[in-house]
Design a protein around this motif. Structure first.
Motif, PDB file in Angstrom:
ATOM      1  N   SER A   1       0.831  -1.208   0.000  1.00 32.64           N
ATOM      2  CA  SER A   1       0.000   0.000   0.000  1.00 32.64           C
ATOM      3  C   SER A   1       0.863   1.255   0.000  1.00 32.64           C
ATOM      4  CB  SER A   1      -0.966   0.004   1.182  1.00 32.64           C
ATOM      5  OG  SER A   1      -0.273   0.136   2.399  1.00 32.64           O
ATOM      6  N   LEU A   2       1.980   1.238   0.713  1.00 34.01           N
ATOM      7  CA  LEU A   2       2.869   2.398   0.732  1.00 34.01           C
ATOM      8  C   LEU A   2       3.551   2.581  -0.628  1.00 34.01           C
ATOM      9  CD1 LEU A   2       4.412   2.065   4.283  1.00 34.01           C
ATOM     10  CD2 LEU A   2       2.640   3.651   3.521  1.00 34.01           C
ATOM     11  N   TYR A   3       3.894   1.487  -1.284  1.00 34.05           N
ATOM     12  CA  TYR A   3       4.511   1.571  -2.617  1.00 34.05           C
ATOM     13  C   TYR A   3       3.573   2.296  -3.578  1.00 34.05           C
ATOM     14  CZ  TYR A   3       7.220   0.123  -6.676  1.00 34.05           C
ATOM     15  OH  TYR A   3       7.990   0.126  -7.805  1.00 34.05           O
ATOM     16  N   ARG A   4       2.280   1.993  -3.487  1.00 36.67           N
ATOM     17  CA  ARG A   4       1.292   2.659  -4.348  1.00 36.67           C
ATOM     18  C   ARG A   4       1.167   4.151  -4.035  1.00 36.67           C
ATOM     19  NH1 ARG A   4      -1.683  -2.149  -3.184  1.00 36.67           N
ATOM     20  NH2 ARG A   4      -3.037  -0.965  -1.794  1.00 36.67           N
ATOM     21  N   ARG A   5       1.586   4.550  -2.838  1.00 35.65           N
ATOM     22  CA  ARG A   5       1.544   5.965  -2.447  1.00 35.65           C
ATOM     23  C   ARG A   5       2.870   6.675  -2.710  1.00 35.65           C
ATOM     24  NH1 ARG A   5      -1.881   3.495   1.205  1.00 35.65           N
ATOM     25  NH2 ARG A   5      -3.870   4.548   1.427  1.00 35.65           N
ATOM     26  N   GLY A   6       3.814   5.995  -3.355  1.00 40.64           N
ATOM     27  CA  GLY A   6       5.076   6.628  -3.715  1.00 40.64           C
ATOM     28  C   GLY A   6       6.263   6.278  -2.848  1.00 40.64           C
ATOM     29  N   TRP A   7       6.046   5.456  -1.828  1.00 39.95           N
ATOM     30  CA  TRP A   7       7.153   5.044  -0.972  1.00 39.95           C
ATOM     31  C   TRP A   7       8.028   4.026  -1.698  1.00 39.95           C
ATOM     32  CZ3 TRP A   7       7.695   5.785   4.555  1.00 39.95           C
ATOM     33  CH2 TRP A   7       6.727   6.624   5.108  1.00 39.95           C
ATOM     34  N   ARG A   8       9.298   4.020  -1.363  1.00 33.94           N
ATOM     35  CA  ARG A   8      10.233   2.983  -1.808  1.00 33.94           C
ATOM     36  C   ARG A   8      11.104   2.606  -0.615  1.00 33.94           C
ATOM     37  NH1 ARG A   8       6.847   3.572  -4.926  1.00 33.94           N
ATOM     38  NH2 ARG A   8       6.949   3.798  -7.167  1.00 33.94           N
ATOM     39  N   LYS A   9      11.774   1.464  -0.693  1.00 37.22           N
ATOM     40  CA  LYS A   9      12.599   0.997   0.423  1.00 37.22           C
ATOM     41  C   LYS A   9      13.630   2.035   0.850  1.00 37.22           C
ATOM     42  CE  LYS A   9      12.517  -3.900  -0.620  1.00 37.22           C
ATOM     43  NZ  LYS A   9      13.324  -5.078  -0.928  1.00 37.22           N
ATOM     44  N   ASP A  10      14.165   2.742  -0.114  1.00 36.88           N
ATOM     45  CA  ASP A  10      15.259   3.670   0.176  1.00 36.88           C
ATOM     46  C   ASP A  10      14.797   5.122   0.314  1.00 36.88           C
ATOM     47  OD1 ASP A  10      14.551   4.017  -2.450  1.00 36.88           O
ATOM     48  OD2 ASP A  10      16.589   3.967  -3.237  1.00 36.88           O
ATOM     49  N   VAL A  11      13.500   5.355   0.494  1.00 30.61           N
ATOM     50  CA  VAL A  11      12.976   6.722   0.541  1.00 30.61           C
ATOM     51  C   VAL A  11      13.425   7.467   1.805  1.00 30.61           C
ATOM     52  CG1 VAL A  11      10.763   6.222   1.649  1.00 30.61           C
ATOM     53  CG2 VAL A  11      10.933   8.114   0.025  1.00 30.61           C
ATOM     54  N   LEU A  12      13.714   6.730   2.871  1.00 26.25           N
ATOM     55  CA  LEU A  12      14.169   7.334   4.123  1.00 26.25           C
ATOM     56  C   LEU A  12      15.557   6.803   4.461  1.00 26.25           C
ATOM     57  CD1 LEU A  12      10.916   7.006   6.282  1.00 26.25           C
ATOM     58  CD2 LEU A  12      11.717   9.005   5.029  1.00 26.25           C
ATOM     59  N   PRO A  13      16.605   7.355   3.867  1.00 26.82           N
ATOM     60  CA  PRO A  13      17.950   6.844   4.137  1.00 26.82           C
ATOM     61  C   PRO A  13      18.359   7.052   5.597  1.00 26.82           C
ATOM     62  CG  PRO A  13      17.983   8.571   2.439  1.00 26.82           C
ATOM     63  CD  PRO A  13      16.588   8.453   2.931  1.00 26.82           C
ATOM     64  N   ILE A  14      19.144   6.133   6.101  1.00 25.55           N
ATOM     65  CA  ILE A  14      19.675   6.253   7.454  1.00 25.55           C
ATOM     66  C   ILE A  14      20.412   7.587   7.560  1.00 25.55           C
ATOM     67  CG2 ILE A  14      21.203   5.210   9.183  1.00 25.55           C
ATOM     68  CD1 ILE A  14      18.711   3.503   8.312  1.00 25.55           C
ATOM     69  N   GLY A  15      20.153   8.316   8.624  1.00 24.97           N
ATOM     70  CA  GLY A  15      20.790   9.613   8.840  1.00 24.97           C
ATOM     71  C   GLY A  15      19.964  10.792   8.371  1.00 24.97           C
ATOM     72  N   SER A  16      18.902  10.535   7.595  1.00 23.88           N
ATOM     73  CA  SER A  16      18.082  11.663   7.140  1.00 23.88           C
ATOM     74  C   SER A  16      17.209  12.162   8.295  1.00 23.88           C
ATOM     75  CB  SER A  16      17.233  11.276   5.930  1.00 23.88           C
ATOM     76  OG  SER A  16      16.391  10.189   6.226  1.00 23.88           O
ATOM     77  N   VAL A  17      16.948  13.454   8.287  1.00 25.60           N
ATOM     78  CA  VAL A  17      16.116  14.075   9.315  1.00 25.60           C
ATOM     79  C   VAL A  17      14.710  14.212   8.748  1.00 25.60           C
ATOM     80  CG1 VAL A  17      15.755  16.129  10.729  1.00 25.60           C
ATOM     81  CG2 VAL A  17      18.081  15.286  10.313  1.00 25.60           C
ATOM     82  N   VAL A  18      13.744  13.724   9.503  1.00 24.87           N
ATOM     83  CA  VAL A  18      12.352  13.742   9.061  1.00 24.87           C
ATOM     84  C   VAL A  18      11.460  14.266  10.178  1.00 24.87           C
ATOM     85  CG1 VAL A  18      12.640  11.821   7.437  1.00 24.87           C
ATOM     86  CG2 VAL A  18      11.954  11.350   9.788  1.00 24.87           C
ATOM     87  N   THR A  19      10.324  14.789   9.777  1.00 25.49           N
ATOM     88  CA  THR A  19       9.284  15.148  10.735  1.00 25.49           C
ATOM     89  C   THR A  19       8.119  14.218  10.476  1.00 25.49           C
ATOM     90  OG1 THR A  19       9.980  17.449  10.786  1.00 25.49           O
ATOM     91  CG2 THR A  19       7.740  16.976  11.527  1.00 25.49           C
ATOM     92  N   ILE A  20       7.675  13.569  11.521  1.00 27.09           N
ATOM     93  CA  ILE A  20       6.554  12.642  11.378  1.00 27.09           C
ATOM     94  C   ILE A  20       5.350  13.170  12.142  1.00 27.09           C
ATOM     95  CG2 ILE A  20       8.034  10.638  11.052  1.00 27.09           C
ATOM     96  CD1 ILE A  20       6.961   9.913  13.986  1.00 27.09           C
ATOM     97  N   GLU A  21       4.192  12.815  11.643  1.00 25.68           N
ATOM     98  CA  GLU A  21       2.952  13.079  12.351  1.00 25.68           C
ATOM     99  C   GLU A  21       2.230  11.751  12.458  1.00 25.68           C
ATOM    100  OE1 GLU A  21       0.706  16.275  10.724  1.00 25.68           O
ATOM    101  OE2 GLU A  21       2.472  17.573  10.602  1.00 25.68           O
TER     102      GLU A  21
END
Length: 130
Positions: A80-100
């Protein structure tokens, strides 16, 4: 006598095949999913687990006391996430993200049920929860 054995084997097979259905959980049993329990936090990605039944990634978040807390963030299914544009490498280790997402977990552990992720460059990914 053989029809009794066949019936027992078939009945046991049906029971065993239905066991995986009991393993899946409703998010409300694990997380406080009420609207007033929504959280937003920024952290550094430390690990990504892209596997069924749900992806998990982990972020280090510095709390108000300066302590680093590693949060487990649970997303949707990989498909389901793949269909929304996610990929395995979309969040590389060390990247800074804001989650809700919804928190806290009902058992008090540092877990969040993902709603969306915003990357440093402003791109957003949604889990489909909201």
């Amino acid at each position: 006598m053989s029809s009794v054995r066949i019936s027992l084997v078939l009945g046991l097979g049906v029971v065993l095949m239905s066991l995986p259905l009991f393993a899946h959980h409703n998010a409300a049993t694990v997380y406080n999913v009420a609207d007033d329990a929504e959280v937003s936090m920024t952290g550094t990605v430390t690990k990504m687990e892209w596997m069924n039944p749900h992806i998990h990634f982990y972020i280090d978040v510095t709390d108000e006391n300066g302590n680093v807390v590693n949060y487990a963030v649970e997303g949707g299914t990989p498909n389901s996430l793949y269909r929304r544009g996610w990929r395995k490498d979309v969040l590389p280790i060390g990247s800074v993200v804001t989650i809700e997402g919804a928190a806290p977990s009902r058992n008090g552990s540092p877990r969040v049920h993902l709603g969306s992720v915003t990357m440093e460059d402003g791109r957003q990914l949604f889990s489909g929860r909201n």
